[in-house]
Write a protein that holds these residues in place. Structure first.
Motif, mmCIF file in Angstrom:
data_model
loop_
_atom_site.group_PDB
_atom_site.id
_atom_site.type_symbol
_atom_site.label_atom_id
_atom_site.label_comp_id
_atom_site.label_asym_id
_atom_site.label_seq_id
_atom_site.Cartn_x
_atom_site.Cartn_y
_atom_site.Cartn_z
ATOM 1 N N TYR A 63 10.803 -1.771 9.291
ATOM 2 C CA TYR A 63 11.944 -1.202 8.576
ATOM 3 C C TYR A 63 12.920 -2.272 8.094
ATOM 4 C CZ TYR A 63 10.326 3.429 9.980
ATOM 5 O OH TYR A 63 9.574 4.560 10.138
ATOM 6 N N SER A 64 12.953 -3.421 8.767
ATOM 7 C CA SER A 64 13.874 -4.476 8.328
ATOM 8 C C SER A 64 13.268 -5.356 7.241
ATOM 9 C CB SER A 64 14.295 -5.350 9.515
ATOM 10 O OG SER A 64 13.183 -6.045 10.050
ATOM 11 N N ARG A 65 11.949 -5.428 7.158
ATOM 12 C CA ARG A 65 11.287 -6.344 6.231
ATOM 13 C C ARG A 65 10.692 -5.660 5.005
ATOM 14 N NH1 ARG A 65 9.376 -11.471 8.255
ATOM 15 N NH2 ARG A 65 10.203 -11.932 10.332
ATOM 16 N N LEU A 86 0.789 -1.227 0.000
ATOM 17 C CA LEU A 86 0.000 0.000 0.000
ATOM 18 C C LEU A 86 0.823 1.280 0.000
ATOM 19 C CD1 LEU A 86 -2.656 -1.112 2.651
ATOM 20 C CD2 LEU A 86 -2.933 -1.079 0.170
ATOM 21 N N ASN A 87 2.064 1.194 0.467
ATOM 22 C CA ASN A 87 2.975 2.342 0.517
ATOM 23 C C ASN A 87 2.366 3.547 1.241
ATOM 24 O OD1 ASN A 87 4.693 4.423 -1.940
ATOM 25 N ND2 ASN A 87 5.312 3.856 0.102
ATOM 26 N N PRO A 88 1.907 3.373 2.497
ATOM 27 C CA PRO A 88 1.410 4.529 3.252
ATOM 28 C C PRO A 88 2.555 5.441 3.673
ATOM 29 C CG PRO A 88 1.548 2.637 4.689
ATOM 30 C CD PRO A 88 1.908 2.137 3.316
ATOM 31 N N SER A 89 2.243 6.696 3.941
ATOM 32 C CA SER A 89 3.268 7.602 4.449
ATOM 33 C C SER A 89 3.212 7.718 5.961
ATOM 34 C CB SER A 89 3.144 8.984 3.799
ATOM 35 O OG SER A 89 1.845 9.493 3.961
ATOM 36 N N THR A 145 9.726 2.628 2.729
ATOM 37 C CA THR A 145 9.912 3.145 4.101
ATOM 38 C C THR A 145 10.725 4.433 4.143
ATOM 39 O OG1 THR A 145 11.885 1.751 4.391
ATOM 40 C CG2 THR A 145 9.768 0.847 5.120
ATOM 41 N N GLN A 146 11.091 4.953 2.977
ATOM 42 C CA GLN A 146 11.976 6.125 2.924
ATOM 43 C C GLN A 146 11.434 7.297 3.726
ATOM 44 O OE1 GLN A 146 12.772 7.426 -1.070
ATOM 45 N NE2 GLN A 146 14.400 8.846 -0.453
#
Length: 405
Positions: free
Chosen positions: A359-361, A332-335, A367-368
């Motif tokens: 952040y690891s997966r 979904l790439n949420p901010s 996650t930028q």
């Protein structure tokens, strides 16, 4: 006072949509005033391109309905200062109900989701729909009286429940932790007290709306994750709350954890996130380690006391939540991901576990700029969202025109 707008699949209300895309109606003009900013007739004429006579007629209609009110006069370089008008959130009220697995929070709000009267009470959802909703109706009538309002003053009623909901009918659909509620007509039962529109949604969808409207109105892509008796999420994508085909979008708690855990879940499967990382699940794990924690409230007390084993267990639960959320982040790439629910009050250790796994997966690009944060609306997210759900529907162009007509 904070003014809020709503997002949902039926109505994406905004303070300033393209003027030439709006019909020539009082309801359309009202959308330009919902942000609470006072405007003159000249301002509205410039924003819409409508004739001044049309603007004056529509303003008078809105004044007569009390949806807007005079806001004073602007300074003038000569002659009589022009009058300004703004949204009147006191014109009607909203009854907002947030039902959890073991509690209910009920509030009367104005049209800007400002709480006028409120009560939280232990109320076990397993008592069944009639007992629970009768209790809600009785409490709501007391709150309306406290706020100096009546059922006839309501724009509508918004209800969040801890299970999947068929949004079009307001009926729960096979809710795992709500025995006896399947296909129950919630709006029909509540209508014995409240004659207006009654809107029902999953409680986490309501929380997502509330958090978005009050804290993140400019964020187009976000998730709200509730971790309490159950685990669920509300998804806002491209500025819209996502319900899915049958209202089951965001049912995070019944995704299997990646580590192959076989703990039985209330849904009939095993290894679901809810079975290993919800409040009751964490409490059960601590009991297995020899701690006296009969419920998750006692678990939270143990965590806040600084017990190392409790902190370790809570952080691991956060990692479990994060391991499932990582897939959501890639998809979904949420901010923003907002974490709410009673377990989120365990503190930074729980959030740290979630962040660690996400952040690891997840992909670095996804996650930028991702923020994973605790709720700012806290226990009020659900009632604020239920209120927002009602105003988004009731103050749409069509319904404002209906109110005026």
């Amino acid at each position: 006072m904070a003014y809020v707008t709503v997002i949902d699949e039926q109505n994406s209300a905004a303070a300033g949509p393209a003027a030439n895309a709006l019909p020539n109606s009082a309801g359309a003009l009202f959308q330009l005033l919902r942000d609470g900013t006072p405007r003159t007739r000249s301002d509205l004429t410039a924003m819409t391109g409508f004739a001044r006579s049309t603007i004056s007629a529509r303003v008078e209609e809105l004044l007569d309905s009390s949806l807007i009110r005079p806001a004073g006069e602007n300074s003038s370089t000569g002659g009589r200062p022009p009058s300004t008008f703004s949204f009147n959130p006191d014109a009607r009220s909203v009854l907002a109900v947030d039902l959890g697995g073991t509690h209910a929070r009920i509030a009367v709000t104005d049209l800007a989701a400002r709480v006028l009267a409120e009560k939280e009470q232990e109320l076990d959802i397993t008592r069944g729909p009639v007992a629970v909703l009768d209790a809600v109706g009785a409490i709501a009538m007391e709150l309306l009286q406290e706020a100096g309002r009546s059922p006839e003053d309501l724009l509508g009623v918004g209800v969040g429940v801890p299970g999947p909901v068929e949004f079009a009918t307001g009926r729960p659909m096979s809710p795992p932790i709500m025995p006896g509620w399947d296909h129950f007509d919630i709006p029909g039962h509540l209508r014995q007290w409240f004659p207006g529109p009654i809107m029902v949604d999953n409680d986490v969808n309501a929380m997502a709306l509330g958090e978005h409207a009050v804290t993140y109105p400019g964020v187009a892509n976000m998730m709200f994750v509730k971790v309490a008796t159950g685990i669920g999420s509300g998804i806002i994508s491209d500025g819209r709350l996502q319900h899915g085909a049958q209202g089951a979008a965001g049912d995070l708690g019944h995704i299997a954890t990646p580590d192959g855990d076989t703990t039985p879940c209330t849904c009939g499967n095993s290894g679901c996130l809810e079975a290993v990382a919800s409040g009751p699940a964490i409490a059960a794990q601590l009991r297995e380690s020899g701690f006296d924690v009969p419920h998750h409230a006692a678990m939270l007390e143990l965590v806040r006391s600084g017990d190392l084993e409790a902190l370790r267990t809570v952080r691991q639960a956060g990692r479990q939540v994060g391991s499932v959320l990582a897939g959501c982040v890639n998809l979904l790439n949420p901010s923003v991901i907002v974490i709410g629910g009673v377990v989120s009050t365990a503190g930074e250790h729980f959030l740290a576990g979630i962040r660690e796994a996400v952040y690891s997966r997840s992909l670095p690009l996804a996650t930028q700029h991702l923020r994973i944060v605790a709720t700012q609306t806290k226990a009020r997210a659900g009632v604020l969202g239920a209120s927002t759900l009602v105003t988004g529907h009731g103050l749409s162009i069509e319904n404002v025109n209906r109110l005026i007509g």
